[in-house]
Design an enzyme around this catalytic site. Sequence first.
Site, mmCIF file in Angstrom:
data_model
loop_
_atom_site.group_PDB
_atom_site.id
_atom_site.type_symbol
_atom_site.label_atom_id
_atom_site.label_comp_id
_atom_site.label_asym_id
_atom_site.label_seq_id
_atom_site.Cartn_x
_atom_site.Cartn_y
_atom_site.Cartn_z
ATOM 1 N N ASP C 44 36.494 -0.689 33.557
ATOM 2 C CA ASP C 44 35.859 -1.704 32.724
ATOM 3 C C ASP C 44 36.422 -3.097 33.037
ATOM 4 O OD1 ASP C 44 33.807 -2.070 30.799
ATOM 5 O OD2 ASP C 44 35.329 -2.568 29.300
ATOM 6 N N CYS C 135 24.641 -3.269 28.032
ATOM 7 C CA CYS C 135 26.071 -3.571 27.895
ATOM 8 C C CYS C 135 26.310 -4.455 26.665
ATOM 9 C CB CYS C 135 26.552 -4.247 29.171
ATOM 10 S SG CYS C 135 28.176 -4.984 29.037
ATOM 11 N N TYR C 139 26.993 -2.108 23.260
ATOM 12 C CA TYR C 139 28.364 -1.989 22.756
ATOM 13 C C TYR C 139 28.437 -2.349 21.265
ATOM 14 C CZ TYR C 139 31.044 -0.795 26.953
ATOM 15 O OH TYR C 139 31.601 -0.116 28.016
ATOM 16 N N TYR C 166 34.444 -3.964 18.956
ATOM 17 C CA TYR C 166 32.985 -4.062 19.062
ATOM 18 C C TYR C 166 32.270 -3.928 17.719
ATOM 19 C CZ TYR C 166 34.038 -4.102 23.969
ATOM 20 O OH TYR C 166 34.554 -4.462 25.187
ATOM 21 N N GLU C 209 24.631 2.927 32.645
ATOM 22 C CA GLU C 209 25.715 2.834 31.658
ATOM 23 C C GLU C 209 26.170 4.230 31.240
ATOM 24 O OE1 GLU C 209 27.699 0.700 30.452
ATOM 25 O OE2 GLU C 209 26.782 -1.210 29.899
#
Lengths: 224, 224, 224, 224
Positions: C44, C135, C139, C166, C209
Site C-alpha cells: 500500500d 480506492c 475505503y 478510514y 482492488e
Amino acid sequence: MSLFERLKAAAPAEWRSYVDHAFVRGMGDGTLPEAAFRTYLVQDYLFLIQFARANALAAYKSRTLADLRAAKDGLSAIVDVELDLHVRLCERWGLSPADIEAAPEHQATVAYTRFVLDCGMSGDLLDLHVALAPCVLGYAEIGRALAPDGVDALDGHPYREWIGEYAGDAYQAVAANASRHLDDLGARYLGPGRFDELAALFGKASRLEADFWQMGLDAAGARR
Amino acid sequence: MSLFERLKAAAPAEWRSYVDHAFVRGMGDGTLPEAAFRTYLVQDYLFLIQFARANALAAYKSRTLADLRAAKDGLSAIVDVELDLHVRLCERWGLSPADIEAAPEHQATVAYTRFVLDCGMSGDLLDLHVALAPCVLGYAEIGRALAPDGVDALDGHPYREWIGEYAGDAYQAVAANASRHLDDLGARYLGPGRFDELAALFGKASRLEADFWQMGLDAAGARR
Amino acid sequence: MSLFERLKAAAPAEWRSYVDHAFVRGMGDGTLPEAAFRTYLVQDYLFLIQFARANALAAYKSRTLADLRAAKDGLSAIVDVELDLHVRLCERWGLSPADIEAAPEHQATVAYTRFVLDCGMSGDLLDLHVALAPCVLGYAEIGRALAPDGVDALDGHPYREWIGEYAGDAYQAVAANASRHLDDLGARYLGPGRFDELAALFGKASRLEADFWQMGLDAAGARR
Amino acid sequence: MSLFERLKAAAPAEWRSYVDHAFVRGMGDGTLPEAAFRTYLVQDYLFLIQFARANALAAYKSRTLADLRAAKDGLSAIVDVELDLHVRLCERWGLSPADIEAAPEHQATVAYTRFVLDCGMSGDLLDLHVALAPCVLGYAEIGRALAPDGVDALDGHPYREWIGEYAGDAYQAVAANASRHLDDLGARYLGPGRFDELAALFGKASRLEADFWQMGLDAAGARR
C-alpha cells in the site's frame, strides 16, 4: 445538426477569420503572392509531421478496435502518402526536400500543432478531434468554396493543385467521414455541460489556423 | 561547465535574441512602454497556469521520491504563491482579475507553453527541464543583468518590482537549485549522442521566449 | 442518485468482491493474519507513490484553476502527509523504512496502479477519477462498515488504527468531497452513450482492488 | 555487447524466470496442458491490442521521421496482420472470436501491458523499448530455443505453429532489427548514470512476463 455545424455556429467570428482569411481569398482569386504560398507550403509540411503524431496519439487513446483502426489508417495516410505528395507539390513550387528540412518551425506552426497535441493529451479523443476539426473539416469547406464550378473549371488557375486536392471527391469523402466520427464521439463523450468548453476549444483552434494563414502573408510582406 | 552553460554556448544566437531582447533592454533603462509591460503581465499570468501544469507533468514523470517532492514543491509554489503575487502585481499596474481572466491566450503564449508541455510529454524529465530552462534560469540571468548594482539600487525604477523579484536572493536560489537539478538529470539521462538534440530544443525554446517579449512590444506598437 | 451510487449499482458483483472480500471481513472481526496485513501495508506504501502520480496527472489534465488546485491539494496530501503516516503505521507493525524500500512491487500493485494511470492518460479527468473511485470512495465505505458503532468502540481492536483512519470524520469528509467532484465531472463529461464504458472501467478497477486484498491473503497462505 | 545482452546480464534471475518458465518448457516438450495454452492464447490477443497502443505511443513520441515510420510500421503490422493471424490461431484451438471478445483481461495481462505503457509515457522512447524488449526479443530467443533443429523438425509437435512463428526467419529478422533499434536509442539516450534504472525496468518487465506464463498454468490447475 452535426456537431461540426454546432461548433461553427458557436464560434462564428473565429471560424470566419479562418475560412475567409485574406490568404484564402488570395488563393481563390489567384492574387496570393507566390512567396506567401511557398512559406505556407514549407510550414505545412512541418505541420503534417505533428499531425501524424496527433493521429498516433488518437491510436494510443483508442479503446475500441474500430477507433484504433481508424487512427492507424489516418497515421498511415500521412506517413505513407501525404508526406510524399507534399514533397512533390513543394518541388513543383521550386522547393527542394533540403529547403524543407532546413526550415525552422514558425511560431504559428508550433502554436497550432502543440495546442492540438496538448488538447488531445490532456483531454479525451473528442477534445483531440475537435481541435483537429478546423484543419480536417475546414480544408474541405475552403476547397469547396474556392471551386464553386467544380475542380475541372480550375484549369489554368495558379493554385489549382491545392484547391483541386481539397475540393476533390477523395478529400471531401475523408472530411465527411471525419464529421461522422465526430458525431459518434459526441454521442459517447459530450456531456450536458461540456459543449461550451468544446466550442471555446474549437474557436481557439480556428484562430490559430487563421494565424497560420497570416504567417504566409507576413512572410511575403503582404497585409491582412 | 554546467549543462545550462553548455546549452547556452551551443545556441548563442537564440539565447542572445531572448536575454538581450529590446523588451528586456527597455525594462532595464526604463523606456519600455507601459502598454507593452501590461500585455506581457497578463499573458505571463496565463503562462503561469501552463507552467503549473508542466510542474504537475514533472511530478507524474518522477521515478524517485526526491524528483516527485521537487516537482510537487514547484507546483505548490506556483499555485499557492506565485499566482497570487502575480494578481497583486497586475493590480498595481491597473489590471483587475477580471481583465486577466477575460484575456485570450496570445499565439506567443500558446506556442511556448504547449511546446514545453509537448517536449516534456513526448520526451523525458530532462527534455522537460531543458525546455523550461530558458524561463526558469533565463529570468534569473536577466534579473541579475538588469540590477548590476543590486536590488536596493533600483529605488524609483519603473520596473523595480519585476527586476527585484528575479534579481533577488530568493529567486536566484531557486535558479541555482534548478541548474543543479539539470546537471543531476544530465548525469542520468544525457547519452553521448543526445546533446545536439537537447541544444536544438533549448535554442527553439529560447526563440519562443524571445517571441514572447516581442508580443509585448507588438501590442504597444513598438518596434523590435 | 450520485454517479458513484450509479456505478456501484452497475457493477454489483465486482463491487461486492472488493468491499466484502475475505481480507476485509478478516480485518473487521480481527481474524486477519498479521502476515497478510503486513504484506498489504508494504504494498500500500508503493501504491501511494503511484497514487501521488495519479494526482499529478489530474493536475496536468486540469483546465480550470479549481480543478488544478484540487489536484494539487490531493498531491500535497499524499507527499506531505500520507506517506509519513504510512511509514509510522508500518513501524508500529515492525516494518522499517528499509523493509518498505527493499520490497518489489507485487503484480497486484502494478496492475491496479498502472491501470488507473493508463485510464487517466488515455481518457479524460472523469475516467481518471472513476478509476480511482474504488480506492478513494471504497475505503470510506469499508471503514464505515467495519466501525458500525463508531471509531471509539474500536478500542482494543487489532486493526483499530486502519479502521479508525478510514471510518474517521476527516477521511469521510475527503470521500464525500470526492463523490461531489465526481458528480461535477459527470455533469461536464458524461455523454448519453458513455455510462456503460465508465461502469465497465469501474467494475474492472474494483476487481483489481479485490485482487489487491487477495495478494495479502495469498502471502499469508490464507484462503479466499 | 548489444544493449539487450547487457540488460539480460544485469537481470539474470528475472530473465531466467521468464525464458525458462515451466510454461515454456512445457511447450517445448509438448507436455503443456492445452487448457493452459488456450488461456494464454486468449490473453495474448488482449495483450496485442495494448501492444498496438504501445507502438502508437512510440509513434507519438518520435522526433525523427525514421523513428515515426518505424513505429507506424510496428502499429500497422499488429493491426493489419498479427491480430488476424491470432484470430486464426485461436480458431484452430477451438476459440471463436466471440470467446476472445467475451474474455476479461486477466490481472497478469493488465499488469504487464499497463506497466509498459506507463514506462513509455512517463519515460522516453528508450524506456518504452526496454520495457517491450522482454516481449519482442524474448519471444525470438524462446522460439529459437524450442526449435533447436530448425522449424522443419517441428512436424507433428503440438505447439509447432507457435514455435515456428517465433523461431521462423521472419520473426527472427524483426527481433534482430528491434535489437539494433535499441542500440541506436541507447547511443542517443543512455546517460552514464542510467543503466541501473533501465536494468531494473527490464528485470521488472521480465518478471511480469513470467507472471503472464504462470497465469496460463494457474488456469489449467498446473503447478509452477
